[in-house]
Structure formats: structure tokens, C-alpha cells
Design a protein around this motif. Structure first.
Motif, PDB file in Angstrom:
ATOM      1  N   UNK A 136      40.506   9.928   4.427  1.00  0.00           N
ATOM      2  CA  UNK A 136      39.659  11.028   5.143  1.00  0.00           C
ATOM      3  C   UNK A 136      40.775  11.911   5.804  1.00  0.00           C
ATOM      4  N   UNK A 137      40.208  13.054   6.255  1.00  0.00           N
ATOM      5  CA  UNK A 137      41.056  14.333   6.712  1.00  0.00           C
ATOM      6  C   UNK A 137      41.888  13.630   7.992  1.00  0.00           C
ATOM      7  N   UNK A 138      41.084  12.902   8.845  1.00  0.00           N
ATOM      8  CA  UNK A 138      42.024  12.512   9.956  1.00  0.00           C
ATOM      9  C   UNK A 138      43.134  11.888   9.650  1.00  0.00           C
ATOM     10  N   UNK A 139      43.365  11.431   8.565  1.00  0.00           N
ATOM     11  CA  UNK A 139      44.524  10.427   8.329  1.00  0.00           C
ATOM     12  C   UNK A 139      45.365  11.353   7.469  1.00  0.00           C
ATOM     13  N   UNK A 140      45.276  12.539   7.005  1.00  0.00           N
ATOM     14  CA  UNK A 140      46.030  13.475   6.164  1.00  0.00           C
ATOM     15  C   UNK A 140      47.300  13.774   6.803  1.00  0.00           C
ATOM     16  N   UNK A 141      48.468  13.624   6.298  1.00  0.00           N
ATOM     17  CA  UNK A 141      49.789  13.813   6.824  1.00  0.00           C
ATOM     18  C   UNK A 141      50.266  15.045   6.780  1.00  0.00           C
ATOM     19  N   UNK A 142      50.056  15.688   5.792  1.00  0.00           N
ATOM     20  CA  UNK A 142      50.528  17.235   5.520  1.00  0.00           C
ATOM     21  C   UNK A 142      49.198  17.958   5.733  1.00  0.00           C
ATOM     22  N   UNK A 143      49.190  18.816   6.765  1.00  0.00           N
ATOM     23  CA  UNK A 143      48.005  19.554   6.952  1.00  0.00           C
ATOM     24  C   UNK A 143      48.047  20.788   6.081  1.00  0.00           C
ATOM     25  N   UNK A 144      49.109  21.334   5.475  1.00  0.00           N
ATOM     26  CA  UNK A 144      48.905  22.155   4.474  1.00  0.00           C
ATOM     27  C   UNK A 144      47.952  21.799   3.353  1.00  0.00           C
ATOM     28  N   UNK A 145      47.839  20.513   3.088  1.00  0.00           N
ATOM     29  CA  UNK A 145      46.877  20.182   1.962  1.00  0.00           C
ATOM     30  C   UNK A 145      45.490  20.736   2.387  1.00  0.00           C
ATOM     31  N   UNK A 146      44.959  20.924   3.378  1.00  0.00           N
ATOM     32  CA  UNK A 146      43.785  21.412   3.718  1.00  0.00           C
ATOM     33  C   UNK A 146      43.470  22.678   3.163  1.00  0.00           C
ATOM     34  N   UNK A 147      44.451  23.393   3.101  1.00  0.00           N
ATOM     35  CA  UNK A 147      43.986  24.871   2.490  1.00  0.00           C
ATOM     36  C   UNK A 147      44.707  25.054   1.360  1.00  0.00           C
ATOM     37  N   UNK A 148      45.691  24.401   0.633  1.00  0.00           N
ATOM     38  CA  UNK A 148      46.191  24.216  -0.635  1.00  0.00           C
ATOM     39  C   UNK A 148      45.697  23.461  -1.704  1.00  0.00           C
ATOM     40  N   UNK A 149      45.236  22.141  -1.397  1.00  0.00           N
ATOM     41  CA  UNK A 149      44.839  21.294  -2.256  1.00  0.00           C
ATOM     42  C   UNK A 149      43.774  21.662  -3.406  1.00  0.00           C
TER      43      UNK A 149
END
Length: 243
Positions: A136-149
Motif C-alpha cells: 500500500x501507499x504507506x509503504x511506498x519508498x519512492x514518493x515520486x511514484x505517486x505522481x509518475x507511476x
């Protein structure tokens, strides 16, 4: 009270006002925007000014998109990222020509306060692009993923429709949330100018940056309203270059 999710805007103020008028938003409603307010059509700065004023009257949640990150960096440092410049940044910079330093500072603060995602009390996730962590989002390491994935959407689109949610083959990413609302990848890429559902993922970016529309969807009923096609509202402009 109704809750509406609103797709990518890309500087199309005329279309944004048009779709909000169709929705007939009330003071008790909530608007959740999934990002990319700027870059494309000629009124990016005006969109931000409008949204700031709107948020004083109606409960709004503004998720940050990749184009918003680029604009925020420019407002903060003056640095012009060339990828941003050729994909809508030029038009956004020009839209700020008549704005004062004080107004630009207020817009910078607006961008800086934007969350990267929102989870409501019904466990619905609102995010610009996607995430990659199976936890889930709370465990995402690279925050850029949230707006590029784009892999979350690609995965949901290509899944075998016969796979049940309790199957070991069902992706863990999709198990965490009741529903996921995204933008970032235009549905017009798939020859569709309305929202697309893939399992529990709803894509509400209906191509406003290019030749499509802005969409506002009631997240409970899934009824939606749309603006006119953006090129018709800005007949002397080209919109954003496609990437």
C-alpha cells in the motif's frame, strides 16, 4: 452531501468552470481533485487562483500531480526544467506574466500543502498516478511514484477478468483499498473519452491536456459530468505536447 472526484485540468479554466456548473456543486459537497492543474492550455495560473478561491467556499482536497511538482519547483527556485518546458511549462510560465510576486508566493504555498494521496473514511484511495508497493501507499519508498507511476493502471487493465479478489493470483496492490481513483494516464489513449473502470480502479483523466474533456464523477453513484472538448474552448491553442 455528495463527493466528486475531478480529473486532470491542465490549465483549462473554461472547461473546469463548465463542468462545475454542470455538477451544480453545493456548499456541503466535497471535491477531490486528482492533480495536474497546470500545463497545457493558457490559463494555468488562473486555474490555481480559481481553486484557491473555491476552497474558501467548498471543502476541497487537492492531490499533487507531476505537472504540479514541476510548477512548484519553478515558482520556488526559478529553475526551468526542460522536460516541463516542452510539455506545458512554457504556457504555464506565460500565464503568470500578470501575476504579482505576492500572488506567486500564495500559489507556491498552495502547491507545497498538497498531499500526495488521500484515503477517505470508506477506504477509498485518491492518487494522481499510482503506487508500486504491494503493502500500500504507506509503504511506498519512492514518493515520486505517486505522481509518475503507470504500472498500477496497466496492471488493472490487463488482468484476467475471471480472477476473484480472494485468489492468490489477485494483485496485493488492489486488495488494500475499496476503490482507487486516479488521473495521469488519459483514457483517450485507449480511444475513450469517458472514465474507465478496471477492477476497483477508476481512471478519470479523460484527456483534458490534449483533445479530451475534464470529468467530475460522483464517487458513490459513478454518475459523471464532463466539459466540452478542450480544443473547442481554446480554438487558437494546441494544448500540451503528448508524452
Amino acid at each position: 452531501m455528495s463527493i466528486y472526484a475531478i480529473g486532470d485540468i491542465h490549465g483549462g479554466l473554461k472547461a473546469l468552470i463548465q463542468v462545475l456548473n454542470k455538477v451544480e456543486v453545493k456548499e456541503e459537497d466535497t471535491l477531490i481533485f486528482v492533480g495536474d492543474y497546470v500545463d497545457g492550455w493558457s490559463e494555468s495560473a488562473q486555474v490555481i487562483a480559481f481553486l484557491l478561491e473555491l476552497s474558501e467556499k467548498i471543502n476541497c482536497i487537492f492531490i499533487k500531480g507531476n505537472h504540479d511538482v514541476w510548477c512548484e519547483n519553478w515558482l520556488e527556485t526559478g529553475h526551468v526544467d526542460m522536460t516541463w518546458y516542452i510539455h506545458g511549462g512554457k504556457e504555464t510560465m506565460e500565464s503568470y506574466n500578470e501575476f504579482s510576486d505576492e500572488e506567486k508566493k500564495a500559489h507556491l504555498e498552495f502547491f507545497q500543502k498538497m498531499p500526495l494521496y488521500h484515503i477517505d473514511n470508506e477506504n477509498r484511495l485518491f492518487i494522481h498516478a499510482g503506487f508500486t508497493s504491494m503493502h500500500g501507499v504507506e509503504k511506498e519508498v519512492f514518493k515520486e511514484t505517486f505522481y509518475f507511476d503507470r504500472t498500477l493502471w496497466e496492471m488493472a487493465l490487463t488482468m484476467d477478468k475471471s480472477i476473484e479478489a480472494d485468489s492468490p493470483l489477485f494483485p496485493n496492490r488492489l486488495k488494500h483499498y475499496k476503490e482507487i481513483f486516479i488521473g495521469h494516464t488519459p483514457t483517450t489513449n485507449f480511444n475513450c473519452d469517458v472514465p474507465i473502470q478496471a477492477f476497483n480502479v477508476w481512471n478519470i483523466d479523460t484527456g483534458a491536456a490534449f483533445r479530451g474533456k475534464i470529468t467530475a464523477m460522483n464517487i458513490e453513484t459513478k454518475a459523471f459530468h464532463q466539459s466540452d472538448n478542450l480544443p473547442g474552448l481554446y480554438p487558437n491553442e494546441k494544448g500540451r505536447n503528448k508524452v
